[in-house]
Motif scaffolding. Structure first.
Motif, PDB file in Angstrom:
ATOM      1  N   GLU A 173      52.975  38.627  45.493  1.00  0.00           N
ATOM      2  CA  GLU A 173      51.793  39.440  45.243  1.00  0.00           C
ATOM      3  C   GLU A 173      51.961  40.835  45.839  1.00  0.00           C
ATOM      4  OE1 GLU A 173      48.612  37.208  46.930  1.00  0.00           O
ATOM      5  OE2 GLU A 173      48.715  35.612  45.427  1.00  0.00           O
ATOM      6  N   LEU A 174      52.547  40.898  47.050  1.00  0.00           N
ATOM      7  CA  LEU A 174      52.769  42.179  47.707  1.00  0.00           C
ATOM      8  C   LEU A 174      53.668  43.078  46.862  1.00  0.00           C
ATOM      9  CD1 LEU A 174      52.771  44.100  50.228  1.00  0.00           C
ATOM     10  CD2 LEU A 174      54.777  42.842  50.998  1.00  0.00           C
ATOM     11  N   TYR A 175      54.775  42.524  46.360  1.00  0.00           N
ATOM     12  CA  TYR A 175      55.709  43.352  45.603  1.00  0.00           C
ATOM     13  C   TYR A 175      55.186  43.701  44.218  1.00  0.00           C
ATOM     14  CZ  TYR A 175      59.213  43.527  49.191  1.00  0.00           C
ATOM     15  OH  TYR A 175      59.869  43.812  50.366  1.00  0.00           O
ATOM     16  N   ASN A 176      54.383  42.846  43.626  1.00  0.00           N
ATOM     17  CA  ASN A 176      53.733  43.228  42.372  1.00  0.00           C
ATOM     18  C   ASN A 176      52.780  44.397  42.608  1.00  0.00           C
ATOM     19  OD1 ASN A 176      54.830  41.617  40.318  1.00  0.00           O
ATOM     20  ND2 ASN A 176      53.529  39.873  40.843  1.00  0.00           N
ATOM     21  N   ALA A 177      52.053  44.348  43.716  1.00  0.00           N
ATOM     22  CA  ALA A 177      51.135  45.435  44.048  1.00  0.00           C
ATOM     23  C   ALA A 177      51.903  46.733  44.297  1.00  0.00           C
ATOM     24  CB  ALA A 177      50.300  45.068  45.272  1.00  0.00           C
ATOM     25  N   ARG A 178      53.069  46.617  44.939  1.00  0.00           N
ATOM     26  CA  ARG A 178      53.880  47.813  45.183  1.00  0.00           C
ATOM     27  C   ARG A 178      54.422  48.385  43.879  1.00  0.00           C
ATOM     28  NH1 ARG A 178      54.620  49.175  50.023  1.00  0.00           N
ATOM     29  NH2 ARG A 178      56.546  50.320  49.731  1.00  0.00           N
ATOM     30  N   ALA A 179      54.776  47.511  42.959  1.00  0.00           N
ATOM     31  CA  ALA A 179      55.233  47.985  41.647  1.00  0.00           C
ATOM     32  C   ALA A 179      54.118  48.732  40.920  1.00  0.00           C
ATOM     33  CB  ALA A 179      55.710  46.802  40.809  1.00  0.00           C
ATOM     34  N   ASP A 180      52.891  48.254  41.065  1.00  0.00           N
ATOM     35  CA  ASP A 180      51.750  48.919  40.428  1.00  0.00           C
ATOM     36  C   ASP A 180      51.529  50.317  40.993  1.00  0.00           C
ATOM     37  OD1 ASP A 180      51.244  46.729  38.816  1.00  0.00           O
ATOM     38  OD2 ASP A 180      49.704  45.894  40.130  1.00  0.00           O
ATOM     39  N   ARG A 181      51.933  50.539  42.234  1.00  0.00           N
ATOM     40  CA  ARG A 181      51.709  51.837  42.879  1.00  0.00           C
ATOM     41  C   ARG A 181      52.924  52.762  42.799  1.00  0.00           C
ATOM     42  NH1 ARG A 181      49.682  48.486  46.997  1.00  0.00           N
ATOM     43  NH2 ARG A 181      51.337  49.102  48.438  1.00  0.00           N
ATOM     44  N   LEU A 182      53.926  52.370  42.039  1.00  0.00           N
ATOM     45  CA  LEU A 182      55.157  53.154  41.988  1.00  0.00           C
ATOM     46  C   LEU A 182      54.912  54.605  41.594  1.00  0.00           C
ATOM     47  CD1 LEU A 182      57.958  50.871  40.541  1.00  0.00           C
ATOM     48  CD2 LEU A 182      58.250  52.549  42.359  1.00  0.00           C
ATOM     49  N   GLY A 183      54.019  54.811  40.658  1.00  0.00           N
ATOM     50  CA  GLY A 183      53.760  56.168  40.180  1.00  0.00           C
ATOM     51  C   GLY A 183      53.208  57.091  41.247  1.00  0.00           C
TER      52      GLY A 183
ATOM     53  N   LEU B 182      56.905  37.097  60.952  1.00  0.00           N
ATOM     54  CA  LEU B 182      55.609  37.736  60.764  1.00  0.00           C
ATOM     55  C   LEU B 182      54.821  36.894  59.773  1.00  0.00           C
ATOM     56  CD1 LEU B 182      56.641  41.494  60.426  1.00  0.00           C
ATOM     57  CD2 LEU B 182      56.084  40.211  62.499  1.00  0.00           C
ATOM     58  N   ASN B 183      53.651  36.462  60.170  1.00  0.00           N
ATOM     59  CA  ASN B 183      52.828  35.586  59.350  1.00  0.00           C
ATOM     60  C   ASN B 183      51.565  36.320  58.904  1.00  0.00           C
ATOM     61  OD1 ASN B 183      51.675  33.300  58.106  1.00  0.00           O
ATOM     62  ND2 ASN B 183      50.660  32.701  60.007  1.00  0.00           N
ATOM     63  N   GLU B 184      51.663  36.962  57.732  1.00  0.00           N
ATOM     64  CA  GLU B 184      50.537  37.682  57.146  1.00  0.00           C
ATOM     65  C   GLU B 184      49.893  38.625  58.163  1.00  0.00           C
ATOM     66  OE1 GLU B 184      47.874  35.324  54.785  1.00  0.00           O
ATOM     67  OE2 GLU B 184      49.490  34.057  54.036  1.00  0.00           O
ATOM     68  N   ILE B 185      50.747  39.422  58.771  1.00  0.00           N
ATOM     69  CA  ILE B 185      50.285  40.409  59.737  1.00  0.00           C
ATOM     70  C   ILE B 185      50.048  41.727  59.018  1.00  0.00           C
ATOM     71  CG2 ILE B 185      52.617  41.167  60.396  1.00  0.00           C
ATOM     72  CD1 ILE B 185      51.578  41.349  63.291  1.00  0.00           C
ATOM     73  N   TYR B 186      48.979  42.425  59.344  1.00  0.00           N
ATOM     74  CA  TYR B 186      48.658  43.655  58.634  1.00  0.00           C
ATOM     75  C   TYR B 186      49.631  44.757  59.026  1.00  0.00           C
ATOM     76  CZ  TYR B 186      46.160  47.521  56.537  1.00  0.00           C
ATOM     77  OH  TYR B 186      45.841  48.611  55.768  1.00  0.00           O
ATOM     78  N   SER B 187      50.172  45.425  58.017  1.00  0.00           N
ATOM     79  CA  SER B 187      51.104  46.526  58.220  1.00  0.00           C
ATOM     80  C   SER B 187      50.406  47.837  57.888  1.00  0.00           C
ATOM     81  CB  SER B 187      52.343  46.352  57.335  1.00  0.00           C
ATOM     82  OG  SER B 187      53.095  47.544  57.291  1.00  0.00           O
ATOM     83  N   ASP B 188      50.304  48.736  58.871  1.00  0.00           N
ATOM     84  CA  ASP B 188      49.724  50.053  58.617  1.00  0.00           C
ATOM     85  C   ASP B 188      50.561  50.831  57.610  1.00  0.00           C
ATOM     86  OD1 ASP B 188      47.531  49.828  60.342  1.00  0.00           O
ATOM     87  OD2 ASP B 188      48.741  50.399  62.082  1.00  0.00           O
ATOM     88  N   ALA B 189      51.888  50.646  57.682  1.00  0.00           N
ATOM     89  CA  ALA B 189      52.777  51.371  56.777  1.00  0.00           C
ATOM     90  C   ALA B 189      52.588  50.929  55.324  1.00  0.00           C
ATOM     91  CB  ALA B 189      54.226  51.177  57.196  1.00  0.00           C
ATOM     92  N   LEU B 190      52.449  49.584  55.119  1.00  0.00           N
ATOM     93  CA  LEU B 190      52.334  49.059  53.759  1.00  0.00           C
ATOM     94  C   LEU B 190      50.894  48.971  53.278  1.00  0.00           C
ATOM     95  CD1 LEU B 190      54.875  46.099  54.039  1.00  0.00           C
ATOM     96  CD2 LEU B 190      55.293  48.411  53.194  1.00  0.00           C
ATOM     97  N   LYS B 191      49.944  49.084  54.208  1.00  0.00           N
ATOM     98  CA  LYS B 191      48.525  48.928  53.886  1.00  0.00           C
ATOM     99  C   LYS B 191      48.270  47.572  53.245  1.00  0.00           C
ATOM    100  CE  LYS B 191      47.970  53.151  55.277  1.00  0.00           C
ATOM    101  NZ  LYS B 191      47.511  53.385  56.666  1.00  0.00           N
ATOM    102  N   ALA B 192      48.896  46.555  53.814  1.00  0.00           N
ATOM    103  CA  ALA B 192      48.762  45.199  53.269  1.00  0.00           C
ATOM    104  C   ALA B 192      49.222  44.198  54.317  1.00  0.00           C
ATOM    105  CB  ALA B 192      49.604  45.040  51.999  1.00  0.00           C
ATOM    106  N   ASP B 193      48.825  42.944  54.140  1.00  0.00           N
ATOM    107  CA  ASP B 193      49.360  41.874  54.976  1.00  0.00           C
ATOM    108  C   ASP B 193      50.807  41.610  54.576  1.00  0.00           C
ATOM    109  OD1 ASP B 193      46.998  41.560  56.334  1.00  0.00           O
ATOM    110  OD2 ASP B 193      46.277  39.931  55.079  1.00  0.00           O
ATOM    111  N   TYR B 194      51.631  41.280  55.556  1.00  0.00           N
ATOM    112  CA  TYR B 194      53.066  41.163  55.313  1.00  0.00           C
ATOM    113  C   TYR B 194      53.628  39.962  56.057  1.00  0.00           C
ATOM    114  CZ  TYR B 194      57.993  42.588  55.043  1.00  0.00           C
ATOM    115  OH  TYR B 194      59.336  42.637  54.797  1.00  0.00           O
ATOM    116  N   SER B 195      54.489  39.205  55.383  1.00  0.00           N
ATOM    117  CA  SER B 195      55.158  38.056  55.996  1.00  0.00           C
ATOM    118  C   SER B 195      56.665  38.171  55.784  1.00  0.00           C
ATOM    119  CB  SER B 195      54.657  36.742  55.387  1.00  0.00           C
ATOM    120  OG  SER B 195      53.284  36.552  55.632  1.00  0.00           O
ATOM    121  N   ALA B 196      57.418  37.816  56.806  1.00  0.00           N
ATOM    122  CA  ALA B 196      58.881  37.835  56.692  1.00  0.00           C
ATOM    123  C   ALA B 196      59.470  37.031  57.843  1.00  0.00           C
ATOM    124  CB  ALA B 196      59.427  39.255  56.731  1.00  0.00           C
ATOM    125  N   ILE B 197      60.684  36.509  57.607  1.00  0.00           N
ATOM    126  CA  ILE B 197      61.411  35.757  58.630  1.00  0.00           C
ATOM    127  C   ILE B 197      62.625  36.590  59.041  1.00  0.00           C
ATOM    128  CG2 ILE B 197      62.664  33.640  59.164  1.00  0.00           C
ATOM    129  CD1 ILE B 197      61.062  32.321  56.839  1.00  0.00           C
TER     130      ILE B 197
END
Length: 250
Positions: free
Chosen positions: A20-30, A186-201
């Protein structure tokens, strides 16, 4: 234990949220100053994304030994960042990404470079590998910033299947963000840089080295590895950094 920042322990992340995060980023590419920030992140410093794309390719592309006899499998292809460099050089190319928006953008950006032996496929890495026939071999395999979104329950399968799809003289390029002193999830932690919740191992480099033994047992050798060089004025990372590995079977 902070359930947002988990140190040292294995923890399963919700990979559907990552899609969902990367789909949202694709939508904001422009609206992004650099299209590469969509996959390399770093929205706060978009000029770094352009520089990182250049630095990484200058270091890694010569090691791939790309030519018209080579077939490429690009796992986590995103907007076609590697496709734009490899499609003109190689005989065939398959790009895989689980984000529909990223695949649409890859086709827009790289469609004019494609031949009848090239394609972009919208699929998760895990499912693509599950359905891939063992007799289809690739000469260059890229898995770029993907393993950090694959849970431990699946990561060993992913490595073994990649090994199965590697040709006799295959070059495999891994790059991921790793934990410097210990594993960090990171378990759905809010990222100021991405303006979204973010998870990664963020596994450690040592953990990945243990996984790479799967390849060393079947004849692969490490031909280049380490942390990516720092850009000018780039701040040092406190907990994570970008680590790469290039393996070749000779």
């Amino acid at each position: 234990m902070n359930d947002k920042r988990i140190y040292g322990k294995k923890y399963e992340i919700n990979t559907l949220r990552t899609k969902e995060l990367y789909n949202a980023r694709a939508d904001r590419l422009g609206k992004m100053k650099s299209p590469y920030t969509s996959v390399l992140l770093g929205d706060q410093n978009p000029e770094y994304a352009d520089k990182w794309n250049t630095v990484e390719k200058e270091l890694i592309l010569p090691l791939m030994e790309a030519d018209k006899t080579k077939s490429v499998l690009d796992l986590g292809c995103g907007i076609g960042r590697w496709a734009e460099s490899l499609l003109p050089l190689c005989g065939s190319y398959t790009g895989v990404d689980f984000s529909e928006g990223m695949i649409e953008e890859a086709v827009k950006r790289c469609g004019h470079l494609m031949n009848d032996s090239s394609s972009f496929e919208c699929d998760s890495v895990q499912h693509f590998l599950h359905k891939s026939a063992a007799d289809k071999k690739y000469d260059i395999i890229i898995i770029s910033y993907v393993c950090m979104y694959i849970n431990d329950s699946e990561i060993e399968f992913v490595m073994k299947k990649i090994a199965e799809l590697a040709s006799e003289n295959c070059v495999i390029y891994f790059i991921d963000t790793v934990g410097l002193e210990k594993r960090l999830t990171l378990n759905e932690i809010y990222s100021d840089a991405l303006k979204a919740d973010y998870s990664a191992i963020y596994r450690t480099a040592e953990e990945y080295n243990d996984l790479y033994k799967i390849f060393e047992k079947i004849g692969f050798e490490k031909i280049s590895f380490g942390f990516m060089p720092k850009l000018n004025n780039e701040e040092a990372y406190a907990e994570t950094d970008r680590h790469y590995m290039v393996l070749k079977r000779c």
